[in-house]
Scaffold this motif. Structure first.
Motif, mmCIF file in Angstrom:
data_model
loop_
_atom_site.group_PDB
_atom_site.id
_atom_site.type_symbol
_atom_site.label_atom_id
_atom_site.label_comp_id
_atom_site.label_asym_id
_atom_site.label_seq_id
_atom_site.Cartn_x
_atom_site.Cartn_y
_atom_site.Cartn_z
ATOM 1 N N VAL A 11 1.751 -5.060 -10.812
ATOM 2 C CA VAL A 11 0.536 -4.313 -11.169
ATOM 3 C C VAL A 11 0.227 -3.303 -10.063
ATOM 4 O O VAL A 11 0.264 -3.654 -8.882
ATOM 5 N N ALA A 12 -0.095 -2.073 -10.459
ATOM 6 C CA ALA A 12 -0.548 -1.062 -9.492
ATOM 7 C C ALA A 12 -2.034 -0.774 -9.733
ATOM 8 O O ALA A 12 -2.450 -0.540 -10.875
ATOM 9 N N PHE A 13 -2.812 -0.805 -8.664
ATOM 10 C CA PHE A 13 -4.242 -0.514 -8.720
ATOM 11 C C PHE A 13 -4.560 0.794 -8.015
ATOM 12 O O PHE A 13 -4.018 1.059 -6.935
ATOM 13 N N PRO A 14 -5.524 1.553 -8.536
ATOM 14 C CA PRO A 14 -6.126 2.631 -7.736
ATOM 15 C C PRO A 14 -7.270 2.013 -6.927
ATOM 16 O O PRO A 14 -7.549 0.816 -7.050
ATOM 17 N N SER A 15 -7.922 2.815 -6.137
ATOM 18 C CA SER A 15 -9.094 2.357 -5.384
ATOM 19 C C SER A 15 -10.317 2.490 -6.293
ATOM 20 O O SER A 15 -10.956 3.542 -6.363
ATOM 21 N N ILE A 16 -10.621 1.384 -6.987
ATOM 22 C CA ILE A 16 -11.682 1.393 -8.007
ATOM 23 C C ILE A 16 -13.050 1.692 -7.374
ATOM 24 O O ILE A 16 -13.352 1.175 -6.284
ATOM 25 N N SER A 17 -13.822 2.511 -8.042
ATOM 26 C CA SER A 17 -15.223 2.852 -7.698
ATOM 27 C C SER A 17 -15.408 3.790 -6.509
ATOM 28 O O SER A 17 -16.544 4.143 -6.192
ATOM 29 N N LEU A 58 -2.987 4.737 -3.266
ATOM 30 C CA LEU A 58 -4.123 5.444 -2.665
ATOM 31 C C LEU A 58 -3.900 6.943 -2.741
ATOM 32 O O LEU A 58 -2.815 7.429 -2.428
ATOM 33 N N PHE A 59 -4.938 7.607 -3.182
ATOM 34 C CA PHE A 59 -4.875 9.042 -3.439
ATOM 35 C C PHE A 59 -5.341 9.768 -2.183
ATOM 36 O O PHE A 59 -6.531 9.893 -1.943
ATOM 37 N N GLY A 60 -4.384 10.232 -1.390
ATOM 38 C CA GLY A 60 -4.735 10.971 -0.169
ATOM 39 C C GLY A 60 -4.693 10.107 1.081
ATOM 40 O O GLY A 60 -4.757 8.880 1.021
ATOM 41 N N LYS A 61 -4.592 10.793 2.211
ATOM 42 C CA LYS A 61 -4.418 10.135 3.517
ATOM 43 C C LYS A 61 -5.614 9.277 3.908
ATOM 44 O O LYS A 61 -5.459 8.210 4.481
ATOM 45 N N VAL A 102 -9.110 9.177 -11.950
ATOM 46 C CA VAL A 102 -7.939 8.413 -12.369
ATOM 47 C C VAL A 102 -7.868 8.346 -13.898
ATOM 48 O O VAL A 102 -6.796 8.462 -14.492
ATOM 49 N N ASP A 103 -9.009 8.118 -14.522
ATOM 50 C CA ASP A 103 -9.083 7.971 -15.974
ATOM 51 C C ASP A 103 -8.516 9.214 -16.675
ATOM 52 O O ASP A 103 -7.653 9.117 -17.565
ATOM 53 N N GLY A 104 -8.972 10.377 -16.254
ATOM 54 C CA GLY A 104 -8.484 11.625 -16.837
ATOM 55 C C GLY A 104 -6.985 11.779 -16.627
ATOM 56 O O GLY A 104 -6.249 12.156 -17.553
ATOM 57 N N ALA A 105 -6.534 11.452 -15.424
ATOM 58 C CA ALA A 105 -5.107 11.603 -15.094
ATOM 59 C C ALA A 105 -4.263 10.672 -15.963
ATOM 60 O O ALA A 105 -3.195 11.072 -16.467
ATOM 61 N N ILE A 106 -4.722 9.449 -16.181
ATOM 62 C CA ILE A 106 -3.959 8.477 -16.983
ATOM 63 C C ILE A 106 -3.884 8.931 -18.440
ATOM 64 O O ILE A 106 -2.813 8.898 -19.053
ATOM 65 N N HIS A 107 -4.990 9.368 -19.006
ATOM 66 C CA HIS A 107 -4.951 9.805 -20.404
ATOM 67 C C HIS A 107 -4.135 11.094 -20.575
ATOM 68 O O HIS A 107 -3.429 11.260 -21.574
ATOM 69 N N LEU A 140 0.863 -1.192 0.000
ATOM 70 C CA LEU A 140 0.000 0.000 0.000
ATOM 71 C C LEU A 140 0.889 1.228 0.000
ATOM 72 O O LEU A 140 1.797 1.328 0.832
ATOM 73 N N VAL A 141 0.632 2.145 -0.921
ATOM 74 C CA VAL A 141 1.348 3.422 -0.886
ATOM 75 C C VAL A 141 0.335 4.550 -1.103
ATOM 76 O O VAL A 141 -0.715 4.346 -1.709
ATOM 77 N N GLU A 142 0.669 5.724 -0.590
ATOM 78 C CA GLU A 142 -0.133 6.904 -0.908
ATOM 79 C C GLU A 142 0.544 7.565 -2.107
ATOM 80 O O GLU A 142 1.765 7.724 -2.113
ATOM 81 N N GLY A 143 -0.204 7.916 -3.137
ATOM 82 C CA GLY A 143 0.441 8.537 -4.290
ATOM 83 C C GLY A 143 -0.453 8.643 -5.504
ATOM 84 O O GLY A 143 -1.671 8.552 -5.403
ATOM 85 N N ASP A 144 0.223 8.811 -6.659
ATOM 86 C CA ASP A 144 -0.443 9.051 -7.938
ATOM 87 C C ASP A 144 -0.173 7.847 -8.844
ATOM 88 O O ASP A 144 0.981 7.521 -9.114
#
Ligand code: ADP
Length: 175
Positions: free
Chosen positions: A117-123, A159-162, A39-44, A12-16
């Protein structure tokens, strides 16, 4: 925070997510695969037009499934696009569909020989899934997959944010 699960590492990491150097990063996309916010906008934005061009050829993706493109200009070589459920009340197969996103993404990685593989927190952004519940589903599903698939060496949740990090940390301790 990082734990060893058999031969694999769950981290687990906090980040982008766009900055990750894993072989693949996962996008929390929508069914059109034609771009959105979060996340989608940031990736594109970070990955450039090549990813969107490949997405156009795919013709969309149903909720709970996953599709692969290149990583464009990102550090990651691949992007796995998956579509999380829109949260209503938890009684509309949301946990099944969310678990399916993680499982199907990892199946694609295994099939492609992708080892990290890195995942964001989906949904848990625009789609409104409560963070603590989503964290439990995400971590339980990934842990179960890794137990059967040691070919995936590392799964990183970004994870995006604390608050998001704290929710996943609590869920991981509670598993
Ligand atoms: P969804 O539509 O699946 O809810 P969102 O992109 O709206 O997807 O949000 C999913 C999660 O990703 C949210 O918790 C949000 O805070 C987080 N997020 C947003 N931008 C990034 C980023 N650049 N890296 C990692 N996580 C992000």
């Amino acid at each position: 925070m990082e734990i060893q699960l058999g031969r694999s590492v769950l981290e687990l990491v906090e980040g982008d997510i766009t900055q990750q150097d894993t072989e693949a990063i996962v996008n929390a996309a929508n069914t059109s695969l034609l771009g959105g916010g979060g996340v989608d906008g940031a990736i594109h934005r970070a990955g450039g037009p090549k990813i969107l061009e490949e997405c156009r050829q795919l013709g969309g993706c149903p909720t709970g499934e996953a599709r692969l493109t290149s990583g464009g200009n990102l550090p990651a070589r691949y992007v796995i696009h998956t579509v999380g459920p829109v949260y209503k009340d938890g009684l509309h197969r949301e946990p099944d569909l969310l678990g399916s996103c993680y499982r199907e993404s990892l199946k694609l990685a295994s099939a492609k020989g992708i080892k990290s593989v890195a995942f964001p927190s989906i949904s848990t952004g625009a789609y409104g899934y409560p963070l603590a519940d989503a964290a439990r589903v995400a971590l339980t599903t990934v842990k179960a997959y890794l137990a059967e698939h040691p070919e995936i060496e590392r799964v990183r949740f970004v994870l995006f944010g604390k608050a998001a990090y704290a929710a996943y940390e609590a869920a991981l301790r509670g598993l």
